[in-house]
Design a protein around this motif. Structure first.
Motif, PDB file in Angstrom:
ATOM      1  N   PRO A  87      32.497  -2.154  10.619  1.00  0.00           N
ATOM      2  CA  PRO A  87      31.227  -2.570  11.237  1.00  0.00           C
ATOM      3  C   PRO A  87      30.161  -2.827  10.187  1.00  0.00           C
ATOM      4  O   PRO A  87      30.027  -2.087   9.214  1.00  0.00           O
ATOM      5  CB  PRO A  87      30.864  -1.380  12.129  1.00  0.00           C
ATOM      6  CG  PRO A  87      32.138  -0.665  12.375  1.00  0.00           C
ATOM      7  CD  PRO A  87      32.958  -0.831  11.124  1.00  0.00           C
ATOM      8  N   VAL A  88      29.417  -3.940  10.384  1.00  0.00           N
ATOM      9  CA  VAL A  88      28.312  -4.328   9.504  1.00  0.00           C
ATOM     10  C   VAL A  88      27.052  -4.453  10.347  1.00  0.00           C
ATOM     11  O   VAL A  88      27.074  -5.076  11.422  1.00  0.00           O
ATOM     12  CB  VAL A  88      28.608  -5.664   8.797  1.00  0.00           C
ATOM     13  CG1 VAL A  88      27.435  -6.071   7.892  1.00  0.00           C
ATOM     14  CG2 VAL A  88      29.890  -5.569   7.980  1.00  0.00           C
ATOM     15  N   PRO A  89      25.950  -3.886   9.884  1.00  0.00           N
ATOM     16  CA  PRO A  89      24.707  -3.980  10.668  1.00  0.00           C
ATOM     17  C   PRO A  89      24.256  -5.426  10.850  1.00  0.00           C
ATOM     18  O   PRO A  89      24.349  -6.253   9.935  1.00  0.00           O
ATOM     19  CB  PRO A  89      23.710  -3.176   9.847  1.00  0.00           C
ATOM     20  CG  PRO A  89      24.529  -2.290   8.976  1.00  0.00           C
ATOM     21  CD  PRO A  89      25.786  -3.033   8.687  1.00  0.00           C
ATOM     22  N   VAL A  90      23.761  -5.727  12.063  1.00  0.00           N
ATOM     23  CA  VAL A  90      23.174  -7.051  12.368  1.00  0.00           C
ATOM     24  C   VAL A  90      21.698  -7.020  11.973  1.00  0.00           C
ATOM     25  O   VAL A  90      20.956  -6.134  12.408  1.00  0.00           O
ATOM     26  CB  VAL A  90      23.324  -7.398  13.854  1.00  0.00           C
ATOM     27  CG1 VAL A  90      22.632  -8.720  14.146  1.00  0.00           C
ATOM     28  CG2 VAL A  90      24.800  -7.480  14.225  1.00  0.00           C
ATOM     29  N   SER A 110      26.546 -12.306   5.424  1.00  0.00           N
ATOM     30  CA  SER A 110      27.369 -13.225   6.213  1.00  0.00           C
ATOM     31  C   SER A 110      26.585 -13.731   7.425  1.00  0.00           C
ATOM     32  O   SER A 110      25.705 -13.041   7.957  1.00  0.00           O
ATOM     33  CB  SER A 110      28.658 -12.537   6.673  1.00  0.00           C
ATOM     34  OG  SER A 110      29.411 -12.118   5.558  1.00  0.00           O
ATOM     35  N   VAL A 111      26.975 -14.965   7.846  1.00  0.00           N
ATOM     36  CA  VAL A 111      26.385 -15.563   9.059  1.00  0.00           C
ATOM     37  C   VAL A 111      27.531 -16.049   9.915  1.00  0.00           C
ATOM     38  O   VAL A 111      28.407 -16.808   9.448  1.00  0.00           O
ATOM     39  CB  VAL A 111      25.440 -16.736   8.733  1.00  0.00           C
ATOM     40  CG1 VAL A 111      24.926 -17.372  10.011  1.00  0.00           C
ATOM     41  CG2 VAL A 111      24.284 -16.272   7.866  1.00  0.00           C
ATOM     42  N   VAL A 112      27.541 -15.589  11.168  1.00  0.00           N
ATOM     43  CA  VAL A 112      28.564 -15.983  12.128  1.00  0.00           C
ATOM     44  C   VAL A 112      27.921 -16.905  13.161  1.00  0.00           C
ATOM     45  O   VAL A 112      26.839 -16.590  13.698  1.00  0.00           O
ATOM     46  CB  VAL A 112      29.199 -14.754  12.800  1.00  0.00           C
ATOM     47  CG1 VAL A 112      30.179 -15.199  13.882  1.00  0.00           C
ATOM     48  CG2 VAL A 112      29.899 -13.890  11.759  1.00  0.00           C
ATOM     49  N   THR A 131      28.836 -16.747   3.429  1.00  0.00           N
ATOM     50  CA  THR A 131      29.097 -15.404   2.883  1.00  0.00           C
ATOM     51  C   THR A 131      28.375 -15.311   1.552  1.00  0.00           C
ATOM     52  O   THR A 131      28.583 -16.149   0.660  1.00  0.00           O
ATOM     53  CB  THR A 131      30.607 -15.171   2.679  1.00  0.00           C
ATOM     54  OG1 THR A 131      31.268 -15.304   3.934  1.00  0.00           O
ATOM     55  CG2 THR A 131      30.854 -13.784   2.127  1.00  0.00           C
ATOM     56  N   ASP A 132      27.496 -14.331   1.451  1.00  0.00           N
ATOM     57  CA  ASP A 132      26.663 -14.211   0.259  1.00  0.00           C
ATOM     58  C   ASP A 132      26.484 -12.730  -0.063  1.00  0.00           C
ATOM     59  O   ASP A 132      26.679 -11.858   0.797  1.00  0.00           O
ATOM     60  CB  ASP A 132      25.318 -14.888   0.488  1.00  0.00           C
ATOM     61  CG  ASP A 132      24.588 -15.191  -0.814  1.00  0.00           C
ATOM     62  OD1 ASP A 132      25.097 -14.809  -1.880  1.00  0.00           O
ATOM     63  OD2 ASP A 132      23.506 -15.837  -0.748  1.00  0.00           O
ATOM     64  N   LYS A 133      26.071 -12.476  -1.286  1.00  0.00           N
ATOM     65  CA  LYS A 133      25.848 -11.078  -1.677  1.00  0.00           C
ATOM     66  C   LYS A 133      24.467 -10.587  -1.264  1.00  0.00           C
ATOM     67  O   LYS A 133      24.195  -9.391  -1.317  1.00  0.00           O
ATOM     68  CB  LYS A 133      26.026 -10.939  -3.182  1.00  0.00           C
ATOM     69  CG  LYS A 133      25.033 -11.738  -4.011  1.00  0.00           C
ATOM     70  CD  LYS A 133      25.293 -11.553  -5.506  1.00  0.00           C
ATOM     71  CE  LYS A 133      24.308 -12.349  -6.340  1.00  0.00           C
ATOM     72  NZ  LYS A 133      24.525 -12.145  -7.795  1.00  0.00           N
ATOM     73  N   TYR A 134      23.593 -11.542  -0.916  1.00  0.00           N
ATOM     74  CA  TYR A 134      22.247 -11.151  -0.511  1.00  0.00           C
ATOM     75  C   TYR A 134      22.187 -11.036   1.015  1.00  0.00           C
ATOM     76  O   TYR A 134      22.765 -11.865   1.745  1.00  0.00           O
ATOM     77  CB  TYR A 134      21.228 -12.181  -0.974  1.00  0.00           C
ATOM     78  CG  TYR A 134      21.171 -12.324  -2.483  1.00  0.00           C
ATOM     79  CD1 TYR A 134      20.516 -11.363  -3.259  1.00  0.00           C
ATOM     80  CD2 TYR A 134      21.798 -13.405  -3.109  1.00  0.00           C
ATOM     81  CE1 TYR A 134      20.480 -11.494  -4.651  1.00  0.00           C
ATOM     82  CE2 TYR A 134      21.754 -13.535  -4.494  1.00  0.00           C
ATOM     83  CZ  TYR A 134      21.095 -12.575  -5.254  1.00  0.00           C
ATOM     84  OH  TYR A 134      21.066 -12.703  -6.618  1.00  0.00           O
TER      85      TYR A 134
END
Length: 806
Positions: A87-90, A110-112, A131-134
């Motif tokens: 899980p990744v916070p939105v 990331s952007v979905v 997909t980015d590190k920022y």
């Protein structure tokens, strides 16, 4: 549509607050709510939260059109937000009102993107487009007519994806923003992405960066601000202690006044446009903006603002500011825009052309005047300015283009002195225009180009010419061009002689003019040969039967110039014999006097009286009068008596012959009187015999048909006899002789007429005595026949009386 606001809480409850700030809540998640997104045009609320700890966040959709008995909306869809195995916070969320696209930003960069109708389709299509590190700090979806754009903001950059074209990516800037610092502007501002940073607000289009604004709308200290909401025309600040502060927006005018005081004119313009400010109000803002820039010395920037005020701001306000020669370029730019928007008057045109001429900018002048576009200025004013500045080519171009013939000819004749081209231009004009321009400018052309102008007038007044597109035939009247020949007598004579040769005759005024010119040139001419030619021409004109000159006018001219031949001819033509006689007496032309009396003495016997008075001792005159009995002897004696040199011996023979002739006439009258007396006695005897004795008729021939007379026959006392049939065919009367009845009726009518006028004599004398105008009375009675005398003359053949009026 939702008419209330929603607040999330970390306990999983969603709080609903209406405009009256009444609070209603329902539990959306078991753990907490992370994000909420309310659709603008649908009663759908989208939330992102957790029902369990350390599990994937859930996206839930709540339909407020479907409420249960407790007023809680129905959850119509629940979707897990998955981007990784863990899980990744939105961090952010965005969705279109049609729910065809939804974008989810995660803390791992990331952007979905979800696409498809999530309310209908059971399984939504999703893909990771970045997909980015920022970490992602903001996602915003924008729908236009042609494409769908996704703006993505990170802490490091701002990007855009055209998701309807295979995720076409554009990096808008390498500077990012913090969380919850992105929003999409309203359609009035072209739906730009607005990014807030500490220093300013930045605007972005889908393919480029826009302007930035730096201002402070409101400043105040708050403790732990958790969210800022805009609803119902106010700004609500949610604080950490669960309190809400409301900030009410000032009205538009107050906002503008504040911006004006801070010299934020660009922001004021944007604000006014966003509020649908009217054009006049915007022009006022542009005016203040221009004044501000003008005061700072930024004249180029100022004129760019003043250009936006055209049609609303009085042009003189701007013109006065830039009349300085150093700012003439700015003034020229403003005046050009005035003409482009068709807001210029003649003064503006004059000023603009003066600017061009002062700058000596011929290219600009050519672009302004010699253009293929429709002219948007006062042409007459432009022509005047070009003439004054010496740009005659431009003035003629405009005049010819706009068919302003007067101006074209003025430039040609008065400025460039090109008389040949001016004359050629007149030749190409329509008939009526050419006639008017010849009347107006012909005098100048005659002065400078006498031969060419005269030749053209010859053609113009004799050769027919069609008028316009119709087949109407026109011919110029030569009378209207006489004034242009002032001080050019030779050309006028040539012109009139040409007309006379071709037309055969001239109007009266032109004939009089030609005669006067002949006589004037005769007086001026010293060459005897040329003078004799002019005399012949003048006499030829006078003797031309088709010439329509005025005789009286010609007499005056001939006498003024002492042209003897013309005077005598005109007197004879007018049958003015007395003036001819006096004219010859003044010249002592003895033979001409006698010849005149011999030729016209029968028509006017008084000529002989004057001739006798003039020279009493000339036998020709006296004898001619005596032979033709033109004057009574008493008139002759009285005429000779006025001459102190005349004696009785001069008229002795004349008086003897005259008395002998009178005696012969008396003897003849006595013989006729005796004859008439004898005939009267004879006629009375015949009448007596007819009354007292029978008449024997012995005629053997019918006086009607000339054949032998047989019965039945009719006999008359006048000794005429007729067959009955012949008589009835001759007349309807039963008592009159057909042969004698005409003479009888004449005599009867004459007698009746005498009887009628017999009583008028006394009336005539009475009226004549009372009237003040005796001549009119005599004329009236003369017309009635009162003075007619009836004489009965005997027919020598049949001795029948005939009547004769004297």
């Amino acid at each position: 549509m939702l008419f209330f606001n929603l607040f999330l809480h970390n306990d999983g409850n969603a709080y609903i607050v209406n405009r009256e700030l009444n609070v209603f809540l329902f539990r959306a998640y078991d753990v907490c709510i992370v994000l909420m997104h309310q659709l603008k045009h649908r009663n759908i609320l989208i939330t992102v939260g957790h029902d369990q700890i350390n599990v994937y966040p859930l996206i839930k959709m709540w339909d407020f059109d479907k409420l249960d008995d407790c007023g809680i909306p129905a959850c119509c869809r629940s979707i897990p937000a998955v981007v990784d195995k863990t899980p990744v916070p939105v961090t952010c969320f965005s969705a279109l009102d049609t729910l065809s696209f939804m974008a989810i930003g995660f803390a791992n960069g990331s952007v979905v993107l979800l696409h498809g109708d999530v309310l209908i389709e059971k399984y939504c299509k999703s893909r990771v487009i970045q997909t980015d590190k920022y970490p992602i700090t903001g996602v915003v979806l924008k729908k236009s007519d042609q494409q769908t754009v996704l703006f993505v903001a990170t802490t490091n950059c701002i990007l855009s994806y055209i998701v309807s074209q295979k995720d076409y990516k554009t990096v808008l800037t390498q500077e990012g923003c913090q969380l919850r610092c992105t929003i999409l502007s309203s359609p009035l501002q072209d739906q730009q992405l607005v990014v807030a940073r500490n220093e300013a607000l930045y605007f972005f289009q889908s393919d480029e960066r826009g302007p930035c604004l730096a201002f402070t709308a409101f400043s105040a200290p708050f403790v732990e601000i958790t969210d800022v909401l805009i609803e119902w025309g106010s700004v609500y600040i949610v604080l950490g202690d669960n309190t809400i502060c409301s900030l009410d927006e000032k009205d538009l005018q107050n906002k503008l006044d504040i911006l004006f005081k801070k010299n934020f004119y660009s922001m004021a313009v944007s604000l006014a446009k966003s509020q649908n400010y009217d054009a006049e109000g915007l022009a006022d803002i542009f005016t203040q903006y221009g004044d501000h820039l003008y005061g700072k010395g930024d004249y180029d920037g100022a004129i760019s603002q003043y250009l936006k005020t055209i049609r609303y701001l009085e042009p003189s306000y701007v013109i006065r500011k830039f009349l300085d020669a150093q700012r003439i370029h700015n003034l020229t730019l403003y005046l050009e825009e005035l003409h482009e928007q068709q807001s210029a008057n003649s003064d503006h045109t004059t000023l603009l052309l003066n600017c061009y001429t002062k700058l000596k900018d011929v290219n600009k002048l050519n672009q302004f005047i010699m253009t293929d576009k429709e002219l948007n200025f006062d042409v007459e004013t432009a022509i005047k300015v070009c003439r004054q500045a010496g740009y005659y080519k431009h003035a003629m171009y405009l005049a010819k283009l706009c068919r302003m013939h007067d101006w074209y000819l003025k430039v040609q004749l008065e400025d460039t002195k090109d008389y040949d081209n001016a004359l050629e231009y007149i030749k190409e004009l329509p008939f009526e225009e050419a006639e008017n321009k010849l009347k107006k400018y012909g005098k100048m052309l005659m002065t400078c180009k006498p031969k060419e102008t005269t030749d053209f007038l010859k053609i113009f007044c004799t050769r027919t010419k069609s008028s316009g597109s119709s087949n109407t035939i026109k011919r110029a009247s030569p009378e209207v061009f006489i004034h242009i020949f002032i001080n050019h007598n030779k050309q006028l004579i040539e012109f009139l002689e040409h007309l006379l040769r071709l037309q055969g005759s001239l109007p009266t005024s032109l004939c009089n003019t030609l005669l006067e010119l002949y006589l004037e040139e005769m007086d001026k001419q010293e060459d005897s040969t040329l003078k004799l030619k002019l005399e012949r021409d003048a006499i030829s004109l006078l003797t031309n039967h088709e010439a329509k000159y005025n005789v009286d006018h010609a007499m005056v001219l001939a006498q003024m110039h002492n042209f003897r031949k013309a005077v005598l001819y005109l007197f004879k033509k007018a049958q003015l014999y007395q003036p001819i006689l006096r004219y010859q007496m003044e010249g002592n032309c003895y033979q001409d006097i006698i010849a005149l009396c011999k030729e016209f003495g029968n028509n006017d016997p008084s000529l002989w009286t004057q001739a006798l008075t003039y020279f009493a001792d000339k036998e020709d005159c006296k004898d001619y009068v005596a032979e033709r009995n033109l004057l009574p002897p008493l008139f002759i004696i009285q005429a000779l008596a006025r001459n102190s040199t005349a004696t009785v011996s001069i008229i002795k023979d004349y008086m003897i012959r005259r008395l002998q002739k009178e005696n012969t006439q008396i003897s003849e009258d006595e013989r006729l009187a005796k004859q008439y007396q004898e005939e009267t006695v004879k006629m009375r005897q015949e009448i007596e015999e007819l009354k007292t004795s029978a008449k024997i008729f012995q005629a053997s021939k019918c006086n009607g048909c000339g054949k032998d007379l047989d019965l039945p026959a009719i006999h008359f006392l006048c000794e005429h006899s007729f067959h009955l049939m012949c008589y009835e065919s001759y007349t309807d009367s039963e008592s009159e002789c057909p042969l004698c009845s005409p003479d009888y009726r004449k005599i009867t009518e004459a007698i009746q007429a005498q009887q009628q006028v017999k009583g008028l004599h006394e009336q005539f004398h009475q009226q004549l005595e009372r009237s003040t105008d005796s001549f009119s009375v005599v004329s009236e009675y003369f017309g009635r026949g009162v003075f007619n005398k009836i004489t009965l003359v005997a027919d020598k053949q049949g001795n029948r009386p005939r009547s004769r009026y004297n």
